[in-house]
Design a protein around this motif. Sequence first.
Motif, PDB file in Angstrom:
ATOM      1  N   GLU A   1     -17.358  31.652 -26.373  1.00 18.33           N
ATOM      2  CA  GLU A   1     -17.804  30.505 -25.558  1.00 18.33           C
ATOM      3  C   GLU A   1     -19.015  29.802 -26.142  1.00 18.33           C
ATOM      4  OE1 GLU A   1     -17.376  33.527 -24.407  1.00 18.33           O
ATOM      5  OE2 GLU A   1     -15.490  33.351 -23.299  1.00 18.33           O
TER       6      GLU A   1
ATOM      7  N   PHE B   1     -13.432  45.941 -24.120  1.00 20.97           N
ATOM      8  CA  PHE B   1     -12.587  45.093 -23.282  1.00 20.97           C
ATOM      9  C   PHE B   1     -11.614  44.287 -24.138  1.00 20.97           C
ATOM     10  CE2 PHE B   1     -16.370  45.769 -20.679  1.00 20.97           C
ATOM     11  CZ  PHE B   1     -15.799  46.110 -19.475  1.00 20.97           C
ATOM     12  N   SER B   2     -12.035  43.893 -25.318  1.00 22.38           N
ATOM     13  CA  SER B   2     -11.158  43.057 -26.149  1.00 22.38           C
ATOM     14  C   SER B   2     -11.409  43.333 -27.634  1.00 22.38           C
ATOM     15  CB  SER B   2     -11.402  41.580 -25.838  1.00 22.38           C
ATOM     16  OG  SER B   2     -12.777  41.294 -25.833  1.00 22.38           O
TER      17      SER B   2
ATOM     18  N   ALA C   1      -5.288  31.410 -30.847  1.00 25.71           N
ATOM     19  CA  ALA C   1      -4.924  31.362 -29.429  1.00 25.71           C
ATOM     20  C   ALA C   1      -5.710  32.340 -28.562  1.00 25.71           C
ATOM     21  CB  ALA C   1      -3.430  31.617 -29.276  1.00 25.71           C
ATOM     22  N   MET C   2      -5.823  33.569 -29.039  1.00 26.81           N
ATOM     23  CA  MET C   2      -6.338  34.612 -28.160  1.00 26.81           C
ATOM     24  C   MET C   2      -7.774  34.352 -27.698  1.00 26.81           C
ATOM     25  SD  MET C   2      -6.219  38.656 -28.778  1.00 26.81           S
ATOM     26  CE  MET C   2      -4.920  39.337 -27.778  1.00 26.81           C
ATOM     27  N   THR C   3      -8.555  33.702 -28.531  1.00 25.86           N
ATOM     28  CA  THR C   3      -9.946  33.456 -28.179  1.00 25.86           C
ATOM     29  C   THR C   3     -10.128  32.133 -27.433  1.00 25.86           C
ATOM     30  OG1 THR C   3     -10.166  32.611 -30.414  1.00 25.86           O
ATOM     31  CG2 THR C   3     -10.945  34.831 -30.032  1.00 25.86           C
ATOM     32  N   GLY C   4      -9.024  31.422 -27.187  1.00 20.93           N
ATOM     33  CA  GLY C   4      -9.142  30.190 -26.419  1.00 20.93           C
ATOM     34  C   GLY C   4      -8.781  28.923 -27.170  1.00 20.93           C
ATOM     35  N   GLN C   5      -7.801  29.009 -28.057  1.00 24.42           N
ATOM     36  CA  GLN C   5      -7.240  27.832 -28.741  1.00 24.42           C
ATOM     37  C   GLN C   5      -8.242  27.054 -29.593  1.00 24.42           C
ATOM     38  OE1 GLN C   5      -6.379  28.022 -25.157  1.00 24.42           O
ATOM     39  NE2 GLN C   5      -4.641  29.240 -25.777  1.00 24.42           N
TER      40      GLN C   5
ATOM     41  N   ILE D   1       0.481  27.629 -24.320  1.00 19.03           N
ATOM     42  CA  ILE D   1      -0.570  27.063 -23.461  1.00 19.03           C
ATOM     43  C   ILE D   1      -0.842  25.615 -23.871  1.00 19.03           C
ATOM     44  CG2 ILE D   1      -3.029  27.226 -22.871  1.00 19.03           C
ATOM     45  CD1 ILE D   1      -2.712  30.193 -22.688  1.00 19.03           C
TER      46      ILE D   1
END
Lengths: 210, 629
Positions: B50, B128-129, B486-490, B557
């Motif tokens: 983020e 967690f990831s 993708a996995m981290t938010g495109q 997505i």
Amino acid sequence: MTYNIRLAGVGGQGIITAGNIISEAAMRSGQKVIMSEIHGLSQRGGSVTVDVRIGDYYGPIISESSCDLVIGLELIETFRAIESFENVGTALMNTEKINPISLSMHRKEYPRFEDLMEKYGMGTKIYPVEAGEMAMEAGSSKAVNVVMIGVALGLNIFPMNADDVVYVLKDTFPGKKLGINMKALELGIAWSGLMKTNIHDSSHKEAHLL
Amino acid sequence: MIYMTDLIQFTESKIEKKPIFLLGNEAIARGAVEAGIEFASSYPGTPSSEVGNTLSLVADKLGIKFLYSVNEKVALESAFAASISGMRSLVFMKHVGLNVASDPFVSIVYTGTRGGLVIMTADDPSMFSSQNEQDNRHYADLAHIPMIEPSNPQEAKDFVKAAFEISEKYHIPVLFRTTTRVSHMRGPVNDGEIPKIKGTRKVFERDPKRFVSLPVNAIGLKKMLMEKLGEIAVESDMSFMNSTPSNMVSEIGAITSGSGYNSLMDAVTSHSIDMDILKIGFTNPLPERRISEFLRQHDKVVIVEELDPYMEEKIRAIAQINEIRTRIYGKLDGYFPLSYELNPDAVLQSLARILSIPGYIQGKSPKTESDLPPRPPVLCPGCPHRGTYYVVKRSVRMSNIKNPIYASDIGCYSLGTYEPFDEADTLISMGSSIGVANGFSMVTDQKVIAFIGDSTFYHSGIPPLINAVHNNLDMLVIIMDNGTTAMTGQQPNPGNDLDYNGKPVTGIPIENVVRGIGIGNVSVIDPYDLKASFVTINRALHQTGVSVIISRRECAIIRDRKLHKNGEIEIYTVNQDKCGKCMNCVENFSCPALFIENSEIQINPSICDGCGVCAETLVCPFNAIEVKK
């Protein structure tokens, strides 16, 4: 005053958005808020929880011993959230079912609502809400999160008032989406009004089960 | 949606809504902007992503040069160049990303910097990831780099600014370490002024004796570094980032940092435990004078930190050197766990043992494992990877290949390890699918199939592919190209023609890369077209040497966003008259929209994204899945 809320559901249901709305509204009402969002491996379809802690807290992790309010946007996920604490004050449960593929893959069906209630719902005050229908009535199935916020407001168990939530909705959603979400909030609040009247009229035992 | 609010907060201060409710990572971006950064680079990785998502919204407006780099090493090297050209620069990555960047990381501490350079890394206690829970604080010792650790979003913002000051004062990069709970905690943050940055081109002034780290230069730089670190130790002792937040009243003290501080405070305040706290935010070099003072003032001192006994070992050494006999409690003597994140309950239990508080020592009775149906992460409805995995499994079975080895990699497609696909035998690190496939090809006679995503391929899949071609190895590499990280938010990657802001960049087609390496057997499939994919994969399974199949289809997505913008999505339903109840769709294709109710297969209309792949004969031999009218 301290108040802990766990929001639970399935990735894609708008859990983080709901957490943000609640947190910002609580902040507007002058309270200290922290929120935890864990982004897991899957973008959609996995279990998701968001915790909101209102009051003088330092960290985002709610103690396993108790949680004041669980807001579940999906049936199994609501019970999963309830199960993760020793005590839950109140649970609001959207009765929508989203099938985990772990069931169908093994030719199993989603458990019956009554069976789940009997097995996992004892000892907690649970309000089952047909939020999906209200969201559709408001204009979008995606608005279940805001319907549930409305329900919590209407039950007067939320440490903030409707004005603060409305302010945040206006700040969050543009144009047409705002209208849908305002309607969703109203329907949720109205549902609670009706529920309170019903509880008042029915026997104590039934009221507790609700 | 909150990002939009934040965007306004970032650029204009006219809306009176202070403080802002920011995620730890957003606060770091905000802090860097307030510090006047002119350059930022990253490779996305949870829990750090983020920072980039936030910067990408404001970078252009503010005149900051921000880019997603091909990998963390290049990101750090670029930021270093910006720094020694005079710009304040931020580079950020997840904890294992620093492993990739570790080569330049260690050496740029020797050469030092010019404009402030802050290297942010986000650890993931409890995984967690992530594939491990390595404690990146050890990198501070390895590289002799100053390190700063915040506990909450407000500190994240304030400490980042302080980190830039320290970096510039001592011409040294600063490691800024968070953990998931700090990066992904949202809290109120008071914002500060955003300075106007010049955004002009810089002129690099050469200084080869510093920036060319040949042995002849490095030998002197090492000595200078150790002297610098001595000066920074004095700075740490005076820093506002190390504090005693409460009055000193108790014989018992605790030294703590980061997320451990939050859990400790929540545990002691909720149970009215009297304890003095020394909170460390400047964790390398540790504030030795303050720590020894604090130790002298207390009979017992508890070290509360997550993961490894990083501070504890040093604090015990400080006590030994200064001949302080305070009883110290921590992980080394077994009072605190060596694995997973701390939470208030775990801290309380450890404190109860140390302080002999009855009632909590045993902790709570361990919870019985829930028998609610699990809901592990799954490939999204419409995800192109589902088609790829489905058809590869079929092809392997049809070709009668015994004991195939599936070497998987890091991305959404890692979820192919779950049922019903079960197509991952190894998954280690970015790019390891092809690297590991090299070894398997050399030492076994099994068919080796490597799965790797487009972003991971660019990141670190190319060198092992060169290795495979050069050494005449046998493998089938399936590059799952969904056109995004993708996995981290495109986030965008080098395959894209547009950057995060829609500005044109040069997309590098994967087929050009693999053909350039000299691979002849290259085909492209559409994983939404199962039949054609099946034929191509079957052919490739019988080829020798290195074969590449590019399975190309846009991330579901991104596709959904476009379709929603352009109007209605066509969704599917099951025609019960035609359904033969073979259960193949639910058992082997397993889209989350498919479920069984009253012994009938149904499609959840609010989950179906209309890809239509389940309607193909290879999934539904009865052609019972139809467009919903």
